[in-house]
Design a protein around this motif. Structure first.
Motif, mmCIF file in Angstrom:
data_model
loop_
_atom_site.group_PDB
_atom_site.id
_atom_site.type_symbol
_atom_site.label_atom_id
_atom_site.label_comp_id
_atom_site.label_asym_id
_atom_site.label_seq_id
_atom_site.Cartn_x
_atom_site.Cartn_y
_atom_site.Cartn_z
ATOM 1 N N ARG A 1 0.874 -1.180 0.000
ATOM 2 C CA ARG A 1 0.000 0.000 0.000
ATOM 3 C C ARG A 1 0.903 1.219 0.000
ATOM 4 O O ARG A 1 2.090 1.139 0.332
ATOM 5 N N ASN A 2 0.350 2.378 -0.357
ATOM 6 C CA ASN A 2 1.117 3.612 -0.274
ATOM 7 C C ASN A 2 1.459 3.871 1.191
ATOM 8 O O ASN A 2 0.593 3.806 2.061
ATOM 9 N N GLY A 3 2.726 4.156 1.480
ATOM 10 C CA GLY A 3 3.190 4.253 2.859
ATOM 11 C C GLY A 3 2.873 5.577 3.528
ATOM 12 O O GLY A 3 2.916 6.633 2.900
ATOM 13 N N LYS A 4 2.555 5.505 4.822
ATOM 14 C CA LYS A 4 2.426 6.711 5.634
ATOM 15 C C LYS A 4 3.817 7.318 5.816
ATOM 16 O O LYS A 4 4.812 6.596 5.879
ATOM 17 N N ARG A 5 3.880 8.661 5.927
ATOM 18 C CA ARG A 5 5.186 9.315 6.022
ATOM 19 C C ARG A 5 5.079 10.641 6.751
ATOM 20 O O ARG A 5 3.992 11.194 6.903
ATOM 21 N N THR A 6 6.214 11.137 7.208
ATOM 22 C CA THR A 6 6.240 12.451 7.848
ATOM 23 C C THR A 6 6.174 13.542 6.774
ATOM 24 O O THR A 6 6.343 13.282 5.577
ATOM 25 N N GLY A 7 5.991 14.778 7.229
ATOM 26 C CA GLY A 7 5.954 15.893 6.293
ATOM 27 C C GLY A 7 7.263 16.056 5.548
ATOM 28 O O GLY A 7 7.285 16.266 4.318
ATOM 29 N N ALA A 8 8.391 15.979 6.275
ATOM 30 C CA ALA A 8 9.699 16.124 5.634
ATOM 31 C C ALA A 8 9.918 15.032 4.592
ATOM 32 O O ALA A 8 10.440 15.284 3.495
ATOM 33 N N ALA A 9 9.511 13.805 4.930
ATOM 34 C CA ALA A 9 9.679 12.698 3.997
ATOM 35 C C ALA A 9 8.780 12.871 2.770
ATOM 36 O O ALA A 9 9.200 12.611 1.636
ATOM 37 N N ALA A 10 7.536 13.294 2.984
ATOM 38 C CA ALA A 10 6.601 13.478 1.866
ATOM 39 C C ALA A 10 7.170 14.476 0.857
ATOM 40 O O ALA A 10 7.098 14.259 -0.363
ATOM 41 N N LEU A 11 7.731 15.565 1.359
ATOM 42 C CA LEU A 11 8.283 16.593 0.479
ATOM 43 C C LEU A 11 9.470 16.045 -0.303
ATOM 44 O O LEU A 11 9.547 16.199 -1.531
ATOM 45 N N ARG A 12 10.382 15.379 0.388
ATOM 46 C CA ARG A 12 11.576 14.855 -0.281
ATOM 47 C C ARG A 12 11.223 13.774 -1.293
ATOM 48 O O ARG A 12 11.773 13.746 -2.416
ATOM 49 N N ILE A 13 10.305 12.884 -0.924
ATOM 50 C CA ILE A 13 9.921 11.795 -1.839
ATOM 51 C C ILE A 13 9.296 12.356 -3.107
ATOM 52 O O ILE A 13 9.607 11.922 -4.226
ATOM 53 N N ALA A 14 8.407 13.347 -2.960
ATOM 54 C CA ALA A 14 7.746 13.941 -4.130
ATOM 55 C C ALA A 14 8.766 14.599 -5.055
ATOM 56 O O ALA A 14 8.730 14.403 -6.289
ATOM 57 N N ILE A 15 9.711 15.365 -4.468
ATOM 58 C CA ILE A 15 10.711 16.062 -5.275
ATOM 59 C C ILE A 15 11.619 15.053 -5.987
ATOM 60 O O ILE A 15 11.872 15.158 -7.200
ATOM 61 N N GLU A 16 12.103 14.047 -5.251
ATOM 62 C CA GLU A 16 13.061 13.105 -5.836
ATOM 63 C C GLU A 16 12.411 12.182 -6.860
ATOM 64 O O GLU A 16 13.033 11.844 -7.883
ATOM 65 N N MET A 17 11.145 11.772 -6.628
ATOM 66 C CA MET A 17 10.493 10.902 -7.612
ATOM 67 C C MET A 17 10.225 11.664 -8.904
ATOM 68 O O MET A 17 10.264 11.078 -9.992
ATOM 69 N N GLU A 18 9.976 12.973 -8.801
ATOM 70 C CA GLU A 18 9.811 13.773 -10.021
ATOM 71 C C GLU A 18 11.134 13.875 -10.760
ATOM 72 O O GLU A 18 11.181 13.736 -11.999
ATOM 73 N N ARG A 19 12.229 14.086 -10.037
ATOM 74 C CA ARG A 19 13.549 14.182 -10.664
ATOM 75 C C ARG A 19 13.959 12.859 -11.296
ATOM 76 O O ARG A 19 14.670 12.834 -12.311
ATOM 77 N N GLN A 20 13.536 11.746 -10.678
ATOM 78 C CA GLN A 20 13.880 10.421 -11.201
ATOM 79 C C GLN A 20 12.989 10.001 -12.364
ATOM 80 O O GLN A 20 13.170 8.916 -12.930
ATOM 81 N N GLY A 21 12.010 10.858 -12.703
ATOM 82 C CA GLY A 21 11.118 10.562 -13.814
ATOM 83 C C GLY A 21 10.040 9.549 -13.492
ATOM 84 O O GLY A 21 9.389 9.021 -14.404
ATOM 85 N N LEU A 22 9.819 9.263 -12.201
ATOM 86 C CA LEU A 22 8.808 8.276 -11.819
ATOM 87 C C LEU A 22 7.413 8.891 -11.780
ATOM 88 O O LEU A 22 6.413 8.179 -11.912
#
Length: 612
Positions: free
Chosen positions: A240-261
């Motif tokens: 399932r989509n994982g629960k995360r902290t605010g800092a993690a949510a921001l970093r994951i969104a930015i990095e997945m966009e940079r990785q082209g995912l």
């Protein structure tokens, strides 16, 4: 709703089938371990027998056997435990159905019923999940992390494809050898970090890594997965989509966009408003300053600083929060029944459990600081005492502690905290994406120049509401000035102009600061709209002014000489202002109708200050 619904594992075993399973597996201990698990879970979840009755029996047996963990019990011990569990059934005048189909029917009914158990209802309420009529029930074949035929390793674990606390792009999770899935999330044993699988089961680890990363690509989000290794073979149980902290949510969104995912549009939707709110939560002013007061260290399960009084039950946490108190919920381990108290608490501390335990997962999802698996502490919830094992130092309910969810430190006393900086490279990038897509103007509620500056830094385009009565809550001197103003204008005292002039000085200073911070952006000001109970102490039912020692009496004694009247006159006038419903009372325009000098004073200030 992770962990909120009930589950029944090992269903279908009975006195006959358990013997057949032992022969088939060539392992009597494995079969008996599964059977005792079924007896305990079926009795608790389906038949309503108290969990503690079973827990008492296994604790006593482990003590008799001289072992610490369930997995250290041998086949003979487990056969005795099965007998003890059957005695628990007998004491409750119940029995485990020997027909597997009857077990299945009753198990399905129990899962359907669990839709309305208190923890599930509370979870939906807290997370604003509404409009659903119920749940479905999954019936599926078991795989066994406690299976051991001697031909290969078995175990079970929980795994996030990225760090749910920081967002770092590496596998994050834990596993237990010779265990079933419930053992990991329940925190019964402290698990092993997932990185150690590289050494213990290198081929399984590579297969697991490739599988979960494939799931992440397919689902376009960080995944929270559960897996079991049965006799050297990997099984994926769920994702399932994982629960995360605010800092993690921001970093994951930015990095997945940079990785082209994901696209930028998809990345924006991955970050919830509450995630950004978490980035503004307090942090300790100085971590070095409190080091001498660190009494224990556990697992850093969810970052942030939390300070509060110790409570040992979810109910106590909810009651304290209603009274406006800040508390830390301290438990041996949390369960889904504790979600109300966990939500009410400032932070969560447990002495057992790992980074994927119930406490850790729920705390991260809500952005609450959490320290778990702190085995240096012994928490006795019944006695209301938390003891540091090494030093025997005791902390009772009501004592202040602080916890650092980023380091796992537990600290004696209340330590000072501060808000973190809102400026961040990732946040700036994310907000550019948001600004390019939004269609609304964003205004802020701000009542002080300091709040206005923070709002501008965070991109506010003006102040939508400035509540001028809130400007007077900052200091005791300002509250005293409002009280003098209320008493003076009510008594038509000659000192009324002096009282208004004092308020005018404070407000002129504040308005100039607000307008400078806004630098030409719009500011909407609400004129004085005070619920009087927020400024005046409440009268007691009996006793005369002053002599009774009431807060209102003391205030009247103080104001009377300043206004040139008797204390009784001041008290009579202020008591006449008692509001049955403060939300009506003299709110808004009615105050200006009765006392136009107040409205005139504020209009003069705002006009003059706007020209600054």
């Amino acid at each position: 709703m992770p962990g909120m619904m009930d589950t029944v594992l090992n269903l279908g075993l009975n006195d006959t089938i358990v013997e057949g399973l032992a022969k088939q597996a060539g392992n009597e201990r494995f079969a008996l371990d599964c059977y005792r698990r079924l007896l305990q879970m079926f009795g608790d979840v389906v038949l309503g027998i108290e969990h503690d009755e079973f827990e008492h029996e296994i604790v006593m047996l482990k003590k008799k056997a001289g072992v610490k963990f369930d997995c250290e019990l041998g086949a003979d011990h487990l056969r005795e435990l099965v007998s003890r569990y059957k005695e628990v059934y007998a004491r409750n005048r119940l029995e485990l159905p020997q027909d597997p189909w009857e077990q299945l029917r009753m198990g399905i009914d129990a899962v359907f019923r669990s839709w309305n158990i208190p923890r599930a209802v509370k979870y939906r309420e807290i997370n604003k999940i509404s409009g659903l009529k119920g749940t479905a029930v999954n019936v599926q074949a078991m795989v066994y992390g406690n299976y051991n035929s001697g031909n290969g390793a078995s175990g079970t674990g929980v795994l996030f494809t990225r760090n749910p606390a920081t967002g770092e792009d590496r596998l994050y999770g834990e596993f237990l050898m010779d265990a079933q899935g419930e053992d990991v999330v329940a925190g019964i044993r402290t698990p092993t970090p997932i990185a150690e699988m590289k050494v213990l089961m290198p081929e399984i680890y590579r297969e697991l890594h490739d599988t979960v990363k494939g799931l992440e690509v397919h689902m376009k989000d960080m995944q929270d997965t559960e897996f079991t290794v049965q006799d050297g073979r990997l099984f994926m149980l769920q994702t399932r989509n994982g629960k995360r902290t605010g800092a993690a949510a921001l970093r994951i969104a930015i990095e997945m966009e940079r990785q082209g995912l994901v696209t930028a549009d998809e990345a924006v939707l991955m970050v919830e408003p509450r995630h950004l709110d978490q980035l503004l939560h307090p942090m300790f002013v100085s971590e070095k300053a409190y080091q001498r007061d660190v009494v224990a260290k556990g697992l850093a399960a969810s970052p942030g600083a939390a300070v509060g009084k110790i409570v040992f039950t979810a109910e106590a946490a909810e009651e304290a929060a209603k009274a406006g108190e800040h508390v830390i919920l301290c438990r041996t381990e949390t369960s889904p029944e504790d979600v109300g108290g966990m939500h009410a608490a400032e932070g969560i501390l447990t002495s057992r459990g790992g980074m994927t335990s119930h406490a850790a997962v729920v705390a991260r999802g809500w952005g609450k600081p959490c320290v778990c698996g702190c085995e240096a502490l012994q928490i006795d919830e019944k006695r209301g005492v938390m003891t540091v094992v090494a030093t025997h130092q005791e902390f009772k309910a009501g004592a202040y502690i602080s916890i650092n969810g980023a380091t796992g430190e537990v600290i004696k006393g209340a330590k000072p905290v501060q808000k973190p900086s809102a400026e961040s490279g990732d946040l700036a990038t994310f907000m550019k994406w948001v600004d390019a897509r939004r269609r609304l103007k964003v205004l802020t509620n701000a009542d002080t120049p300091e709040d206005a500056k923070v709002a501008i830094t965070n991109g506010a385009q003006g102040i939508g509401l400035c509540r001028t009565e809130h400007m007077f809550f900052a200091t005791a001197q300002r509250i005293a000035a409002v009280r003098r103003m209320i008493a003076a204008v009510e008594l038509n005292s000659p000192q009324a102009d002096e009282a208004l002039a004092e308020l005018q000085g404070y407000q002129t200073q504040d308005f100039e600061g607000l307008f400078r911070a806004m630098d030409g952006k719009p500011v909407t000001i609400r004129l004085l709209d005070p619920p009087l109970h927020e400024f005046l102490p409440q009268a007691e039912e009996s006793g005369a002014c002053g002599a009774c020692g009431s807060a209102l009496g003391r205030l009247c004694d103080q104001l009377a000489p300043e206004l040139g009247v008797e204390p009784a006159a001041v008290q009579a006038k202020l008591e006449a202002l008692k509001e049955c419903n403060p939300m009506l009372g003299l709110r808004g325009c009615r105050l200006g109708v009765l006392h136009p000098d107040i409205t005139r004073m504020q209009a003069d200030i705002t006009g003059a200050s706007a020209g600054c």
